[in-house]
Write an enzyme that holds these catalytic residues in place. Structure first.
Site, PDB file in Angstrom:
ATOM      1  CB  CYS A 187     -39.997 -16.024   3.427  1.00 39.59           C
ATOM      2  SG  CYS A 187     -38.870 -14.609   3.423  1.00 39.59           S
ATOM      3  CG  ASP A 226     -36.827 -14.817   6.418  1.00 31.86           C
ATOM      4  OD1 ASP A 226     -37.722 -15.343   7.098  1.00 31.86           O
ATOM      5  OD2 ASP A 226     -35.894 -15.447   5.905  1.00 31.86           O
ATOM      6  CB  CYS A 236     -34.285 -18.713   6.318  1.00 32.28           C
ATOM      7  SG  CYS A 236     -33.465 -17.850   4.971  1.00 32.28           S
ATOM      8  CB  CYS A 261     -31.931 -15.407   1.538  1.00 27.89           C
ATOM      9  SG  CYS A 261     -33.185 -16.698   1.636  1.00 27.89           S
TER      10      CYS A 261
END
Ligand code: FES
Length: 129
Positions: free
Chosen positions: A33, A35, A59, A103
């Site tokens: 992703c 991140d 995010c 996450c």
């Protein structure tokens, strides 16, 4: 769909920012992703985490997860902080979409990375990391 707790943490993070004098700084990322999370810790001589702050480029769930992770480890010893899991993080955030669980995993990894850096600076090793 994000929970109210996630939205609230994203909009009003309590622990965002760097930390002057941090003696443990961790950086982790997720290649899929993109991140990136940075965790800053101030650890005292008794190996208690006095302060924890973060900078996350990522995010909504990543920012909320790191913010909660900071709260979860403040006032804890290093050994206690190493036992904090991503489940502890997302339990405090209400329901987390399945595709966002990673996450919270990243938040857990950021704690470990910062503690690892603390030990490196001390020239020590911790086998629990
Ligand atoms: Fe990857 Fe949130 S989408 S950390």
């Amino acid at each position: 769909m994000y929970s109210k707790q996630i939205i609230d943490r994203f909009q009003n993070p309590k622990n965002a920012g760097g930390l002057r004098g941090a003696n443990g700084v961790g950086k982790v990322g997720n290649a899929k992703c993109g991140d990136i999370m940075k965790m800053y810790l101030l650890i005292n001589e008794d190996e208690v985490i006095e302060e924890a702050r973060f900078k996350t480029f990522g995010c909504v769930a990543a920012i909320a997860s790191t913010d909660v992770a900071c709260d979860l480890i403040k006032g804890k010893t290093i050994e206690e902080a190493l036992k904090v899991t991503n489940q502890d993080v997302y339990k405090l955030l209400g329901t987390m979409p399945a595709h966002k669980i990673h996450c919270s995993v990243l938040a857990q990894e950021s704690i470990h990375s910062a503690i690892e850096d603390y030990y490196k600076r001390k020239g020590k090793e911790n086998k629990n990391i």
